[in-house]
Design a protein around this motif. Structure first.
Motif, PDB file in Angstrom:
ATOM      1  N   GLN A 605       5.730  -6.167  13.310  1.00 26.46           N
ATOM      2  CA  GLN A 605       4.811  -5.499  12.400  1.00 26.46           C
ATOM      3  C   GLN A 605       3.511  -6.283  12.274  1.00 26.46           C
ATOM      4  O   GLN A 605       2.416  -5.717  12.353  1.00 26.46           O
ATOM      5  CB  GLN A 605       5.482  -5.337  11.032  1.00 26.46           C
ATOM      6  CG  GLN A 605       4.739  -4.428  10.074  1.00 26.46           C
ATOM      7  CD  GLN A 605       5.519  -4.212   8.791  1.00 26.46           C
ATOM      8  OE1 GLN A 605       6.572  -4.819   8.583  1.00 26.46           O
ATOM      9  NE2 GLN A 605       5.003  -3.357   7.921  1.00 26.46           N
ATOM     10  N   VAL A 617       1.681   2.164  12.664  1.00 26.24           N
ATOM     11  CA  VAL A 617       3.026   1.596  12.740  1.00 26.24           C
ATOM     12  C   VAL A 617       3.857   2.087  11.555  1.00 26.24           C
ATOM     13  O   VAL A 617       3.403   2.071  10.408  1.00 26.24           O
ATOM     14  CB  VAL A 617       2.982   0.057  12.748  1.00 26.24           C
ATOM     15  CG1 VAL A 617       4.396  -0.517  12.766  1.00 26.24           C
ATOM     16  CG2 VAL A 617       2.184  -0.444  13.944  1.00 26.24           C
ATOM     17  N   VAL A 619       7.783   1.456   9.938  1.00 21.18           N
ATOM     18  CA  VAL A 619       9.016   0.665   9.998  1.00 21.18           C
ATOM     19  C   VAL A 619      10.155   1.487   9.413  1.00 21.18           C
ATOM     20  O   VAL A 619      10.128   1.840   8.230  1.00 21.18           O
ATOM     21  CB  VAL A 619       8.864  -0.672   9.252  1.00 21.18           C
ATOM     22  CG1 VAL A 619      10.177  -1.442   9.273  1.00 21.18           C
ATOM     23  CG2 VAL A 619       7.750  -1.507   9.881  1.00 21.18           C
TER      24      VAL A 619
END
Length: 1014
Positions: A605, A617, A619
Motif C-alpha cells: 500500500q 488502490v 485494500v
C-alpha cells in the motif's frame, strides 16, 4: 531445549540420548578412574516422555570431545546466552562419559522419525539416520535387496540385505564419508580411547533399515506355501517364513541351517556382485583402438573399486602383477576374482565365453554387430553389479527425435508497446529428424534407412540408430513436414512431455528465428529493448529493472504468465508497479488483484502511494471489508486491489465473480503446496494475465515450482503426477541432469531469475540499500498493546514532572517490547513460534539470506529479546547463532567477532545495540537488520557501519523493521519528515517524547485498525 543424538551400540542397535540446555554443567573430577556421568544428559525416562518414543532404558559409555572438567556441548545444544554456564577451560580431548539412552528398533525409528519442535532439536546423527532410512526405503522400492542368513546370538536368522552396485555403491560411499562421529562414539574397549570403524557402524544400520523396510512391505504376505515337505524343502520354507513377520529365527537343525546359508550365499553371489572390487568392461570403437588399421571394436577387461570408480586396473596389469599392491587393499586374489566375475558376466553377455577359452584374457575383439550386442546388454551388466564404461556418444546419440524450427516476424527486441501479439498469431514451422545433437539431411536419412546394422558413422562419429524409430520419424515427416501453426500450439509443444502420445518420437528441440525463438531460447531478457519509464511512476529504474519491466511487458502482450524470481532486495515490487503504471497509461483495463502475505499488505500500500501515486488502490482486508455490490463497486473504481492469501481462500467465491485484468502473487512460495486450500483458490481465479513474484521459486521440492508455474501458465507442465514422474523423481532422487535440462528448457522462457552476484546486476546496485520492512501485529500483540496504552492514558493526567516523563518512557519501552514479541513483554518464558508478526518477518528474511549463502547482523536494543531469539533461530534454521551483549566477556567477544569474520563461524549474528553498535568490524555480513528502532538515525547508522565500512566487498542491504499502525511507524514518519532536524529533534534518544502533550501522545500511540494481521 533438548539436543537429540543417536548412537549405534556394540550390538548394532540404535540408542537415543539427549542433552538438556536447562541442566547446568557440574564439575567432574579430573583424575577419576571411573567413567563419569554426563553432567547434562537427560534421564532415559524423561527423554522417552519428551520425545514420545517407545524403547528400553539403558546406558552407554560414549567417547566425547571434553575439557578436563566437563564434556563440550554439542553444536545442537543451544543455551540461553544470558543464563548459560561459563565455558570450562582447558584443552579438548576425547573422554568417556556415561549417558542414559533409550534403545530403539530400526523399524521404530524409520516408521516414526523424531520430529523437531521448539523444545527439541535433532542432532546431526539423528538427521543422518533419517537419510540412511530413506536410502534403505529406496533400495527396497527398487528391489535392490536379497535374502540372507545371518547368525544372531548363535542362532540362524533370515534377514533382508541390500545389494549395492553402481550408483548405489557411490551413494553408500557418500554416506560413509558423511557419518557423524557421535554415531560411532560408543566405547567398545574401555582401555581404548577410540571409536569403531565407519563401516562397522554403517553396514549393520543400513542392513537393519533395509530389513525393516522390506518386512513392512511384506506385511500380510505369505511366502511359504502350506503342506508337508522334505527336510530340504522344510528348511527353505523356514527361510521364507523368517523373511516376513516379526520373528526372523529359523527353526531348523544347525547342520541344515549351515547348508542352507551356504546355498543362499552362492545364489547371492551369482545374482549380483557387491564386493569391494568388481570386473569392469570398457568398449572402444575402431578409431580409438591402438591399431587404427583394424575395423574391429575392442572390449577391454578391467578391475574397478566399487566405491571409488576412478580406480581402474587393466586385466593385463592383473596378470602381470604390476598393480598388485593397489588391488590387495581390497581383495587378496585379484586374478581369481577377475576370472570368476568374467564367468558370472557371461551369463548376462554370452559373447564373453570366447574370452574365457584363454588362460589370461585381457579383452575381446568385436565386429560392429557384436559391439551393438554389448551395448544392448550394458544396462543388464550394470544392474548385475559390474562396471561398464561406454563411449560418450552412446546415450547422447542413441535417440531419434523431432526438431521443430519456427520462423516469426521480428525479434524480441522489436516488440514495443505498440505491437499486437498473441497466442493466435501464426508462425511458419518446419519439422526435421534429429539424431542426438545432429539435424539430419535428406541424404543422411536415406543412408541411415538403408543401413543394415544399428551402429553407423555419421559426420565422422559413431551413432546408434533405432530403425523402428527412424521409420516412424520418416512417416511423421511425410505427414507434417512444414506449414504454419499458432504461437499457442508452439508453446503447448514446448511444455509437452517428450513421451506424449501425440508424437511417435520425442520433441528434442524447438528453435528458429524471430521473437518466438528468442522467447523459447532464453534470449529475451538480453534482446528486448528496455521500455521507457512510464508516466506517473516516480522511481528511477536501474538498467536490470528496466530489462525486467520489458520482459514483463513482452509476456503481458502475449498473455503469457511470468514468474519474476529476482533475488531478495533487487526490486520486484517496483518492477511490478512500473508494469501497472505502464499498462494503465493509455488504456482502460479491469483492476489487478494482488495477493500477498498479511505481513506485507502495508508495504504494498505504501510503496504504491510512493511510486505510483496516480494508481487507485483498494485494500480488501479486515473484519469490516466490503462485500457484495459494495465490493464490486470498489473494485470497479480501483486499479490495484490488495488482499491476503487467507482472504483469497475465504472469499474465493466473491472474488471469482469479479473481472480481473491481472492476478499477481507476491511471495508466491505461499502456494508451493498445490493441494492447499489457498493454492487452489488463487488458481481458480480468472484473469487475462498472471504474475508470480518470489525470491525462492524452489525451497525444498520441485513440486513447489510446478505449483507456481501451474498458476502462471496453467497446464504448461502437465498434470502433477506426470511432472513428478518425468522431472521431480529423476532430479531429486537421482540427480538426473538430462531431466533437469529439459525442465529448464520448458520453464526458462517464463522465469526471470537474477541474483545479486550476477556481473550484470552487481554494477547496478548501490553500495548500501536501505529499506523499511513493515510488519503487522498478531491479535495477541494488539491486545497487549492496547492494554499498555490504556494504562498510560489513565495515569498520565494525574502525573507531572519527573513522574510523567518516567511514565512516558516506561510506556514507550513496553510498547516496543510488545511490538517485538509478547513473550519479551510478559517475561514468562512462554513459547516463541507464531505469536509475533515481526518475528515472522525476520524468519522470512533470514530464510532468504541463508539460502543465498549470505550473512546477517541483527541488532536489538533489548538483550533479553536477543537471548530469546538465539535458541529459537538456531533450532528454526538448524544453524549456530552468535550473540554479543553487554555481559559478554572481552575474550569471548573477540572470539565471536574473529569466527564471524573468518567465514567459518555462524551466518547469523545477534547483537545488542549498545554492546555491538560501535567499535566492531563485521564486514563478513552483507545484511543488517534493525529489529527494533532506537529512533536515533546516528546510532542506527553507526550500527549499520559495522558491516558497511572499509573492507566490505559486497553491497549491504539494510532493513529496519517497523510495525504498521503503531508508534513505531508514526515515529519513523516523523523522523523521515524532519530529516534536516533529525539530530536536533531525536539526537538525545527518546527523551523528546516526554515533552509531547497528552493529545499528541494519544495520537502517537493509538493502535490503527490496519496494524493487526490475520
Amino acid at each position: 531445549m533438548l539436543a537429540l543424538h543417536c548412537l549405534v551400540t556394540a550390538a548394532g542397535e540404535l540408542a537415543l540420548w539427549a542433552e538438556d540446555s536447562d541442566l547446568p554443567t557440574r564439575r567432574a573430577g579430573r583424575a577419576s578412574r571411573t567413567v563419569e556421568e554426563h553432567p547434562f544428559a537427560v534421564p532415559a525416562s524423561v527423554l522417552a516422555e519428551r520425545v514420545a518414543v517407545a524403547g528400553a532404558a539403558d546406558e552407554s559409555r560414549v567417547l566425547l570431545p571434553s575439557r578436563p572438567s566437563a564434556p563440550v556441548a554439542s553444536p545442537e545444544l543451544v543455551r540461553d546466552p544470558l543464563t548459560a554456564p561459563a565455558t570450562p577451560r582447558g584443552a579438548v580431548t576425547l573422554r568417556p562419559w556415561r549417558v542414559p539412552t533409550v534403545r530403539l528398533a530400526p523399524a521404530v525409528f524409520a516408521a516414526s522419525p523424531v520430529a523437531e519442535r521448539d523444545d527439541v532439536r535433532a542432532g546431526a546423527s539423528v538427521r543422518f539416520l533419517s537419510q540412511v532410512a530413506a536410502f534403505a526405503e529406496d533400495l527396497v522400492t527398487r528391489g535392490r535387496v536379497l535374502p540372507s542368513i545371518v547368525s544372531e546370538s548363535g542362532r540362524p536368522a533370515a534377514r533382508w540385505r541390500p545389494t549395492l552396485s553402481g550408483v548405489d555403491s557411490a551413494r553408500y560411499a557418500r554416506l560413509r564419508d558423511a557419518l557423524p562421529p557421535v554415531l560411532r562414539a560408543v566405547q567398545v574397549d574401555p582401555e581404548l580411547l577410540d571409536g569403531r570403524p565407519v563401516d562397522d557402524v554403517l553396514h549393520p544400520v543400513l542392513d537393519a533399515f533395509v530389513d525393516a523396510a522390506a518386512r513392512a512391505r511384506l506385511t500380510g504376505v505369505r511366502l511359504a506355501p502350506p503342506g508337508r515337505f522334505t527336510a530340504a524343502e522344510a528348511a527353505a520354507g523356514a527361510l521364507l517364513r523368517g523373511l516376513v513377520g516379526d520373528n526372523p529365527r529359523l527353526a531348523v537343525p544347525p547342520e541344515r541351517a549351515t547348508r542352507l546359508a551356504s546355498a543362499v550365499d552362492t545364489w547371492r553371489s551369482g545374482a549380483v556382485h557387491d564386493g569391494p572390487v568388481r570386473a569392469c568392461f570398457r568398449l572402444r570403437s575402431p578409431d580409438q583402438a591402438e591399431d587404427h588399421r583394424s575395423d574391429d571394436w575392442t572390449l577391454e577387461f578391467l578391475l574397478q573399486a566399487a566405491d571409488d570408480p576412478s580406480v581402474l586396473v587393466s586385466a593385463a596389469q592383473v596378470w602381470s602383477g604390476d598393480r598388485d599392491q593397489v588391488l590387495r587393499r581390497w581383495v587378496a586374489r585379484p586374478a581369481e576374482l577377475l576370472l570368476a566375475d568374467l564367468g558370472r558376466a557371461g551369463r548376462v553377455y554370452p559373447d564373453l565365453d570366447a574370452a574365457l577359452r584363454e588362460a589370461h584374457p585381457v579383452g575381446l575383439r568385436l565386429d560392429t554387430a557384436g559391439a551393438h550386442r554389448f551395448l544392448s546388454r550394458a544396462a543388464a551388466l550394470d544392474q548385475a553389479g559390474f562396471g561398464v564404461l561406454l563411449p560418450s556418444w552412446w546415450r547422447a546419440s542413441s535417440r531419434v527425435g523431432l526438431k521443430l524450427t519456427t520462423t516469426s516476424r521480428g525479434t524480441a527486441g522489436t516488440v514495443t508497446r505498440d505491437s499486437v501479439l498473441g497466442k493466435d498469431e501464426l508462425v511458419d514451422y518446419r519439422w526435421d529428424l534429429a539424431l542426438g545433437d545432429l539435424t539430419l539431411t535428406e541424404d543422411e536419412l536415406r543412408e541411415l534407412a538403408a543401413a543394415k546394422v544399428p551402429l553407423v558413422r555419421v559426420r565422422g562419429q559413431w551413432v546408434h540408430v533405432d530403425q523402428r524409430q527412424l521409420a516412424a520419424g520418416l512417416a511423421f515427416l511425410e505427414r507434417s513436414g512444414d506449414g504454419r501453426m499458432s504461437v499457442g500450439e508452439v508453446l503447448e509443444l514446448a511444455g509437452m512431455p517428450a513421451d506424449d502420445d501425440a508424437f511417435p518420437l520425442p520433441v528434442v528441440d524447438i528453435g528458429g528465428t524471430g521473437w518466438l525463438a528468442d522467447l523459447l531460447g532464453g534470449a529475451v531478457e538480453t534482446t528486448l529493448e528496455p521500455v521507457d519509464t512510464p508516466e506517473g511512476f516516480t522511481a528511477d529504474l536501474r538498467p536490470y529493472q528496466r530489462r525486467g519491466l520489458a520482459w514483463l511487458v513482452f509476456l503481458d502482450r502475449l498473455g503469457l504468465g511470468a514468474c519474476l524470481a529476482d533475488d531478495m532486495g533487487l526490486g520486484k515490487t517496483v518492477q511490478l508497479l512500473a508494469l501497472e503504471a505502464l499498462a494503465r497509461s493509455d488504456t482502460e483495463r479491469p483492476p489487478t488483484l494482488l495477493v500477498c502475505p498479511m505481513s506485507v499488505v502495508g508495504n504494498w500500500q505504501r510503496e504504491a502511494e510512493r511510486f505510483t501515486p496516480g494508481l487507485r488502490v483498494h485494500v480488501h482486508h479486515g473484519a469490516d471489508r466490503l462485500t457484495g455490490p459494495q465490493l464490486a463497486k470498489a473494485v470497479s473504481d480501483a486499479d490495484l486491489v490488495i488482499t491476503t492469501y487467507a482472504l483469497a481462500a475465504r472469499d474465493a467465491a466473491a472474488l471469482g465473480k469479479l473481472t480481473w485484468d491481472r492476478i499477481v502473487l507476491d511471495e508466491a512460495q505461499n502456494i508451493k503446496n498445490s493441494a492447499a486450500r489457498q493454492s487452489q483458490a488463487v488458481r481458480s481465479l480468472r484473469a487475462r494475465h498472471r504474475v508470480a513474484l518470489t525470491g525462492t521459486p524452489v525451497e525444498n521440492r520441485l513440486a513447489e515450482l510446478w505449483s507456481i508455474m501451474d498458476f502462471a501458465n496453467p497446464g504448461l507442465l502437465g498434470p502433477l503426477a506426470r511432472f513428478r514422474a518425468r522431472f521431480a523423481v529423476p532430479v531429486e532422487r537421482h540427480n538426473d541432469e538430462d531431466a533437469a535440462a529439459r525442465l529448464r528448457r520448458i520453464t526458462g522462457p517464463f522465469v526471470l531469475r537474477r541474483v545479486k552476484t550476477d556481473p550484470a546486476i552487481i554494477d547496478d546496485l548501490p553500495d548500501k540499500l536501505e529499506m523499511k520492512q513493515l510488519c503487522n501485529l498478531t491479535a495477541e500483540q494488539a491486545s497487549l498493546y492496547r492494554a499498555v496504552v490504556d494504562d498510560m492514558l489513565a495515569k498520565i493526567d494525574e502525573s507531572e514532572g519527573v513522574q510523567r516523563k518516567g511514565l512516558v518512557l516506561a510506556t514507550m519501552t513496553k510498547l516496543k517490547q510488545v511490538c517485538n514479541h509478547p513473550a519479551q513483554f510478559l517475561g514468562d518464558g512462554s513459547r516463541i513460534a507464531g505469536r509475533s508478526g515481526k518475528l515472522a518477518r525476520l524468519e522470512d528474511t533470514l530464510e532468504e539470506v541463508l539460502a543465498d549463502g549470505d550473512r546477517a547482523l541483527c541488532f536489538t536494543q533489548f538483550a533479553a529479546f536477543g537471548g530469546m531469539l538465539v535458541p529459537y533461530l538456531a533450532a528454526r534454521f538448524d544453524t549456530e547463532v552468535a550473540f554479543l551483549h553487554g555481559g559478554t566477556p572481552k575474550r569471548q567477544r573477540d572470539t565471536l567477532v574473529e569466527r564471524f569474520q573468518s567465514g567459518e563461524g555462524p551466518s547469523i549474528f545477534l547483537l545488542s545495540l549498545k554492546a555491538g553498535g560501535t567499535g566492531l568490524t563485521l564486514t563478513a555480513a552483507n545484511h543488517v537488520i534493525h529489529l527494533d528502532r532506537w529512533w536515533n538515525p546516528a546510532v542506527e547508522d553507526q550500527a549499520t557501519d559495522r558491516a558497511f565500512r572499509i573492507g566490505q566487498r559486497r553491497d549491504v542491504q539494510v532493513r529496519k523493521f517497523v510495525c504498521i499502525g503503531t508508534l513505531e511507524e508514526r515515529i519513523d514518519k516523523m523522523i523521515e519528515q524532519k530529516k534536516a532536524l533529525a539530530q536536533l529533534v531525536v539526537g538525545a534518544g527518546e527523551n523528546w517524547l516526554t515533552e509531547l502533550s497528552t493529545a499528541e501522545l494519544r495520537e502517537l500511540v493509538t493502535l490503527s485498525s490496519e496494524a493487526v494481521g490475520e
